[in-house]
Design an enzyme around this catalytic site. Structure first.
Site, PDB file in Angstrom:
ATOM      1  N   PRO A  40       0.829  -1.207   0.000  1.00  0.00           N
ATOM      2  CA  PRO A  40       0.000   0.000   0.000  1.00  0.00           C
ATOM      3  C   PRO A  40       0.870   1.267   0.000  1.00  0.00           C
ATOM      4  CG  PRO A  40      -0.662  -1.506   1.760  1.00  0.00           C
ATOM      5  CD  PRO A  40       0.565  -2.083   1.144  1.00  0.00           C
ATOM      6  N   LEU A  41       0.406   2.270  -0.737  1.00  0.00           N
ATOM      7  CA  LEU A  41       1.193   3.500  -0.846  1.00  0.00           C
ATOM      8  C   LEU A  41       1.441   4.163   0.502  1.00  0.00           C
ATOM      9  CD1 LEU A  41      -0.250   5.106  -4.094  1.00  0.00           C
ATOM     10  CD2 LEU A  41       1.984   4.041  -3.744  1.00  0.00           C
ATOM     11  N   CYS A  42       0.472   4.045   1.416  1.00  0.00           N
ATOM     12  CA  CYS A  42       0.662   4.726   2.702  1.00  0.00           C
ATOM     13  C   CYS A  42       1.795   4.072   3.485  1.00  0.00           C
ATOM     14  CB  CYS A  42      -0.634   4.763   3.506  1.00  0.00           C
ATOM     15  SG  CYS A  42      -1.274   3.143   3.897  1.00  0.00           S
ATOM     16  N   THR A  43       1.990   2.767   3.284  1.00  0.00           N
ATOM     17  CA  THR A  43       3.128   2.116   3.940  1.00  0.00           C
ATOM     18  C   THR A  43       4.429   2.700   3.408  1.00  0.00           C
ATOM     19  OG1 THR A  43       1.929   0.055   4.259  1.00  0.00           O
ATOM     20  CG2 THR A  43       4.311  -0.102   4.275  1.00  0.00           C
TER      21      THR A  43
ATOM     22  N   THR B  37       4.685   6.490   4.748  1.00  0.00           N
ATOM     23  CA  THR B  37       4.818   6.868   6.162  1.00  0.00           C
ATOM     24  C   THR B  37       5.447   5.796   7.051  1.00  0.00           C
ATOM     25  OG1 THR B  37       2.568   6.093   6.568  1.00  0.00           O
ATOM     26  CG2 THR B  37       2.856   8.436   6.065  1.00  0.00           C
TER      27      THR B  37
END
Lengths: 525, 448
Positions: free
Chosen positions: B214-217, B220
Site C-alpha cells: 500500500p502506498l501509505c506504507t 509513512t
C-alpha cells in the site's frame, strides 16, 4: 531495553562488478558462496552412445561458470551426430568428438576451462582416472562398458566423489545420483511461507515485556496506534488473555478456530473500513503460527543418524551435536530470528525485529559455546554455526543408497499396486527397467530387453506395461532425441548445481522421465 | 593391459546409416506401442509434411535460444522468431547463442543467424519487433506457435490473437500454442488448442501477481528494504525528477534510486538495502538459470515435435499442463486444466464478481489489477446502459473521467453485467455479473 542492532559495515556505494552483472540472475538463487563452489569445481563427463545428453548437461554448467570440465570420449564425429548434437558442425566430421564439443562449449563462457580426452595415442581410462582426486563430480552416459563403469565406481568410492549416470534413448530417459556417503544440506532454501517461527506459545522475557508495553492500555489507544499494533503482539496479548480464561493455550483445531474468533472480536469496527488490517493479519496467522514447536521428520532424521567415525569429525556433525544438546535443554531449536512483514509503525517493527535478532544471537552463542568444546570445534567458522542455527528446522540428510537387486525387486513388486490404490498416475518404473536392460549394449530388440529384465526381476516381464516400455526403447535403437536429452540434461545440471553448492535439496536418487506422457518420477533404487 | 578409453562401442545405425537424421528417423519412421496409427505417417511423405511446416517462436531470450536449437534439431526446417529486445550482459549466463561482443544487438537476429549457421538446411527468419506490430495475416501463416516469454501481458495478447484466428470451417486456422515459463528452479509448460482446450486466459489465476505494498506504507511507515526502494522508485523519483525519464537499464538511474532508498532506510533504521536488491525490485527481476530454461524449452519442443509428427501422443486434449519444481528434489505435476465457459477470451458466459458498491470506480479499477483472474492494468469499462470509463481515445477518457470519483453503487445496479476490456492484451473481454457484497449507502444517507 534492547540494544539497537545495526548493520556493522555500511554498504558500499558502487555498482555491481562485471562478474556480478553477468551472473546476476543466478546469484539471486545461490549467492556468492554458491557461485564460488561452482567456480572451484571440476566436472568430468565420460561420453558414449549418441553422445548428446552429457554435452547438453555441460552446457548448463558452463554457462553459470563452473570452474573446469573435461570430456572423455573417443568417438569420431559422424554424420548422425550433427542431427542430434548442437555442439558440433559440418567441419567437425571425422574429428575427435570430445575435442570439438569442448571447443564449442568453451565459447559459451570465457571464464571456464575445458579439456578433452584422449589427447594422444595411448591415452586410456586408467590414465584419465589416475591423477588422484581432481574431479569434483563425475557424470557418465549410458550405455557403458562394464569394465569402465567398475573403474569409475572405484574412483568414486576411493575419493568420495559423487557419480551421476544418465541414460537417454528415444522418448525415455533416467538419471541416477550415486553419493559417496551421507550428504547433509544446511542451506535447503525452504519456501519463505514455511519459515515463520515466532515462538508465540513460549515468549522470552524481552518479548513479553515488549507486548505488555504496547498493549497495557489497549482500549484507550488512538485509532492510529490501535490499528498499528503488530499482529504478532496482538496474538501474544490475546493468547495471554485466552490462557487466563481457559487455563491453557488453544491446541486443537476447534480451539484455534474459537481463538481466531476471540481475536477478531477485539478489532474496532467503528471506522470507515469497518475493521482493522492488523487484526485481519492476526486472524489469518492463527492456524500457522499458534503451535507448539515440533521437529520435522527430516530434522529428526538428522538427529537420529549415527555418523561414521570419519563423518563425525566434520563441522556439520559437530554443530548438529551442539544443536541436539540445545534442543535437549530447551525443547526448541535455536530461533531463526526473522520476522515477517506486518502492519506496524516503522520504529515499533524495527524494535520487534531486534528483539528476535538478539534472541537468535544468544541462541547462536550458546550453540557456539558447545561447538567450541569439541576438540575440532575451534576450527569451525562462526558463520557456519550461524547459518546452521538459522536453518536448523530445515536441515536435510540424503542417505547414500544401498542399491541391490533386492530393492529393485521390492519396488517392482509394488509399483502399480500403490498407483491403483491411490489413483496416482502409473509408476514409471517400467521405463527404468527397459532402459536399464540396455546399460551395456548399444541397442537391443524388445525380446532382448525382456530377456535381460527377466534375469533380475522375472515377475516384471509378464507386465504389459514393461513390454510396451521395452518396445519403445527398442524403437529408439539406442539413439537419442535431442529434446529428451536437452530436458534431462537440464534436470541433471540442476541436480549437479545443488550438489556442488550444497544448496537446495537434490533427488534421492533416481529420476525417470517419460517424454510420451510428459511426466517424471523420483524413486530410490 | 591397456584398455581403450572407449566407454561403449560405436552405435550401429541400421536405417539409412550415416544419415544426418538417423536418430530422429528411428522415431519418425517406426511406430511405437503408444503411437496413434491413424494420424502417424511413417513414409517419407509424413516427414516431408513436417519439414514444410512453418513454426513461430515468440521470444529469443532464455527459453527462446533453447527453443530455436531444439526445433532445429527436431527436424523443423522453416522457423521464424520474433523478439523486440536487444542483448544485455546479464543474458549471457543462460542465453547461449549470444556472446559478449553481441551486447546491444537484436536478440532475434543474432539467435537466428547463429542457429542457421550451426545447423545446415534450417531456415530461421528473425523479426526484430513487438508481437503486437504483426497482424492476423502474419500469424495465419504458421502451423504451430511456441512461446518463451517472461511477460504475462504478451502471453495474453498472443493467446487472444490465436483464439480470434480460429474459423471453425477451416482447420488450418487452428494454431496449436505451446507455452513455457520459468522462475528460478521452477517452471511450467503447456499446450493449448485455441477454442478447443483451456487457453492461457482460462489459466490466468495460476499466475497470481505479487500483492502491491500500500502506498501509505511506502509514504509513512516503511519496514522492509523493499519499501524504501519502492518509495524511492515511485515517490522520490516523481518528486525530484533527477533525469527526464527513468531508464531501468541505466546504472546511473539505479544508483540514484539506490542512494535514495539507502538514506531512507538509514533514517528508519532498516537494514538490507543493496544495489542488487534495488535493481531487483525496480526491474522486477526474476531469477533465471540455464538449467531450468533447458528443461522447460525442451518440454515445449517435445510437445511441438509430437504434435507435428504424431510419433506419440502430445499434451493437449487430456493433460495439458506440466509444472516443474526443482527446489526440493524434483517434483512434476502433469494435469488437465479445464476450459472455462466464462473465460474472457474463449468463453461466452459472464462470471460472477463480488463488489463493494461503496467503493469508487477508481478503486474498483485499481482492484482489477490485483485480482488474480483479471490482472488488468488499463481496463475500459461499460455497463449495460453506458460507458463507465474509457482509457482511450483521449476525448472519451476526458468525458468519462468524472465517473472515477463516483461510487460503484451510483453507476451500476446489483446484478447488472459489466464489460471490461483492455486492448493492450488483444481481444480480452471480461463479462462480470456484479453482486453487491454489502448494502449500498447513497451519499445522502452517509454519516461520514
Amino acid at each position: 531495553m534492547t540494544e539497537v542492532v545495526t548493520n556493522p559495515t555500511p554498504p558500499i556505494l558502487h555498482g555491481p562488478s562485471d562478474k556480478e552483472k553477468k551472473y546476476d540472475r543466478q546469484l539471486r538463487l545461490w549467492a556468492a558462496n554458491g557461485q564460488q563452489a561452482l567456480e572451484d569445481a571440476h566436472i568430468l563427463l565420460l561420453n558414449s552412445g549418441s553422445g548428446t545428453v552429457g554435452v547438453e548437461t555441460l552446457k548448463n554448467l558452463v554457462l553459470p561458470g563452473i570452474g573446469k570440465f573435461t570430456i572423455a570420449d573417443d568417438a569420431v564425429v559422424a554424420e548422425a551426430d550433427l542431427g542430434v548434437n548442437f555442439f558440433l558442425d559440418e567441419e567437425s566430421l571425422g574429428q575427435s568428438r570430445s575435442e570439438r564439443c569442448v571447443n564449442f562449449l568453451q565459447e559459451l563462457n570465457p571464464d571456464v576451462k575445458g579439456e578433452h580426452f584422449p589427447k594422444q595415442e595411448g591415452d586410456n581410462i586408467e590414465k584419465l582416472l589416475g591423477y588422484g582426486r581432481q574431479y569434483t563430480l563425475i557424470m557418465y552416459s549410458l550405455p557403458i562398458e562394464p569394465y569402465t563403469l567398475a573403474l569409475i565406481q572405484q574412483y568414486g568410492q576411493q575419493y568420495k566423489v559423487p557419480l551421476v549416470s544418465i541414460h537417454s534413448a528415444g522418448f525415455y530417459s533416467y538419471f541416477q545420483i550415486h553419493l559417496p556417503g551421507c550428504f547433509p544440506i544446511i542451506d535447503t532454501h525452504p519456501d519463505s511461507t514455511a519459515t515463520t517461527d515466532l515462538r508465540l506459545l513460549n515468549p522470552w522475557p524481552a518479548l513479553s515485556e515488549f507486548t505488555r508495553n504496547l498493549t497495557k492500555d489497549i482500549d484507550n489507544l488512538s485509532a492510529h496506534e490501535h490499528g498499528h499494533i503488530p499482529y504478532l503482539v496482538l496474538l501474544l496479548y490475546y493468547l495471554e488473555k485466552w490462557k487466563e480464561s481457559h487455563g491453557g493455550f488453544p491446541s486443537t483445531y476447534g480451539d484455534k478456530k474459537a481463538f481466531r474468533e476471540f481475536v477478531s472480536e477485539g478489532a474496532r469496527t467503528d471506522n470507515p473500513e469497518g475493521g482493522e488490517e492488523n487484526y485481519d493479519e492476526a486472524v489469518a496467522a492463527v492456524l500457522k503460527t499458534v503451535s507448539e514447536p515440533s521437529l520435522s521428520s527430516s530434522v529428526k532424521d538428522v538427529f537420529e543418524y549415527q555418523p561414521t567415525a570419519e563423518e563425525s569429525d566434520s563441522s556439520f556433525w559437530i554443530i548438529t551435536d551442539a544443536i541436539k544438546k540445545f534442543y535437549g535443554k530447551h525443547g526448541e531449536l535455536p530461533l531463526p530470528g526473522s520476522v515477517p512483514d506486518m502492519k506496524a509503525q516503522s520504529s515499533v517493527y524495527v524494535e520487534l525485529q531486534n528483539i528476535y535478532k538478539v534472541k537468535a544471537r544468544q541462541d547462536v552463542a550458546e550453540v557456539l559455546e558447545t561447538v567450541r568444546q569439541h576438540p575440532r570445534g575451534k576450527e569451525i567458522d562462526v558463520n557456519e554455526v550461524e547459518t546452521f542455527c538459522k536453518n536448523a528446522a530445515f536441515v536435510k540428510l540424503i542417505h547414500s543408497p544401498d542399491s541391490s537387486a533386492d530393492t529393485l525387486k521390492e519396488i517392482t513388486g509394488m509399483f502399480d499396486e500403490q498407483a491403483l490404490l491411490t489413483m496416482m498416475p502409473l509408476s514409471l518404473l517400467p521405463i527404468y527397467l527397459a532402459l536399464n536392460a540396455t546399460s551395456h549394449v548399444p541397442s537391443a530388440s524388445t525380446s532382448e530387453i525382456i530377456a535381460t529384465i527377466s534375469k533380475t526381476v522375472p515377475e516384471a516381464c509378464s507386465d504389459p506395461r514393461v513390454v510396451q516400455a521395452a518396445e519403445e526403447v527398442a524403437r529408439a535403437n539406442g539413439g537419442e532425441l535431442h529434446n529428451i536429452s536437452a530436458m534431462i540434461g537440464g534436470m541433471v545440471s540442476q541436480e549437479v548445481i545443488k550438489i556442488i553448492t550444497k544448496q537446495y535439496i537434490p533427488i534421492d536418487n533416481t529420476c525417470i522421465l517419460d517424454g510420451i506422457t510428459s511426466r517424471t518420477q523420483v524413486l530410490r533404487i | 593391459m591397456s584398455q581403450p578409453v572407449m566407454v561403449a562401442p560405436r552405435l550401429q545405425v541400421p536405417l539409412s546409416s550415416g544419415s544426418r537424421w538417423a536418430y530422429l528417423d528411428n522415431i519418425r519412421k517406426n511406430k511405437g506401442p503408444f503411437t496413434d496409427e491413424e494420424s502417424f505417417d511413417a513414409s517419407g511423405e509424413g516427414i516431408g509434411a513436417m519439414e514444410k511446416m512453418r513454426i513461430l517462436v515468440i521470444g529469443a531470450g532464455g527459453l527462446g535460444c533453447e527453443i530455436l536449437k531444439n526445433l532445429a534439431l527436431s527436424g523443423f526446417r522453416d522457423i521464424h522468431v520474433i523478439d523486440m529486445d536487444t542483448i544485455d550482459v546479464s543474458n549471457l549466463n543462460r542465453q547461449f547463442l549470444f556472446r559478449h561482443t553481441d551486447v546491444g544487438k537484436s536478440k532475434a537476429e543474432v539467435a537466428a543467424r547463429f542457429v542457421e549457421k550451426r545447423i545446415k538446411g534450417v531456415s530461421i527468419t528473425p523479426h526484430n519487433c513487438k508481437i503486437q506490430d504483426k497482424d492476423e495475416d502474419f500469424y495465419m501463416q504458421f502451423n504451430i506457435v511456441v512461446c518463451g516469454l517472461d511477460s504475462i501481458e504478451a502471453r495474453r495478447w498472443i493467446n487472444s490473437t490465436l483464439v480470434d484466428l480460429v474459423d471453425n470451417e477451416n482447420p488450418e486456422t487452428l494454431k496449436p500454442l505451446v507455452d513455457g515459463g520459468t522462475e528460478g528452479f521452477k517452471g511450467q509448460s503447456r499446450v493449448i488448442f485455441p477454442t478447443m482446450t483451456s487457453c492461457l486466459e482460462c489459466q490466468l489465476d495460476m499466475h497470481a501477481p505479487r500483492p502491491a505494498v500500500p502506498l501509505c506504507t511506502l509514504a509513512t511507515i516503511p519496514r522492509q528494504p523493499e519499501h524504501c526502494i519502492e518509495w524511492a522508485h515511485i515517490m522520490a523519483w516523481e518528486q525530484e525528477k533527477p533525469f527526464p525519464k527513468l531508464d531501468n537499464d541505466d546504472p546511473e538511474h539505479i544508483t540514484w534510486l539506490y542512494q535514495k532508498a539507502l538514506a531512507r532506510a538509514q533514517e528508519f533504521k532498516i537494514i538490507g538495502v543493496t544495489y542488487a536488491l534495488t535493481q531487483g525490485v525496480v526491474k522486477n527481476i526474476i531469477p533465471a538459470i540455464a538449467s531450468t530454461n533447458a528443461i522447460i524449452a525442451a518440454s515445449c519442443c517435445n510437445e511441438a515435435f509430437k504434435i507435428a509428427t504424431s510419433t506419440n501422443p502430445s499434451l493437449g486434449f487430456e493433460e495439458n499442463y506440466m509444472m516443474y519444481s526443482g527446489n526440493d528434489s524434483i517434483y512434476t505435476y502433469t494435469f488437465k486444466h479445464e476450459k472455462k465457459s466464462d473465460c474472457p477470451v474463449c468463453g461466452t458466459t459472464a462470471r460472477n464478481m463480488e463488489l463493494d458498491p461503496n467503493q469508487t470506480l477508481e478503486d474498483f479499477i485499481e482492484s482489477l489489477a490485483a485480482r488474480p483472474e483479471a490482472q488488468l492494468k488499463r481496463p475500459s469499462i461499460r455497463s449495460e446502459q453506458r460507458t463507465l470509463y474509457m482509457q482511450s481515445p483521449e476525448s472519451l477518457e476526458l468525458k468519462t473521467r468524472p465517473n472515477l470519483a463516483k461510487k460503484m453503487g451510483d453507476l451500476v445496479e446489483n446484478g447488472e453485467e459489466i464489460g471490461v476490456s483492455d486492448p493492450s492484451l488483444g481481444s480480452v473481454n471480461f463479462k462480470f455479473r456484479l453482486r453487491f457484497s454489502r448494502p449500498f449507502i447513497p451519499a445522502s444517507e452517509r454519516d461520514y
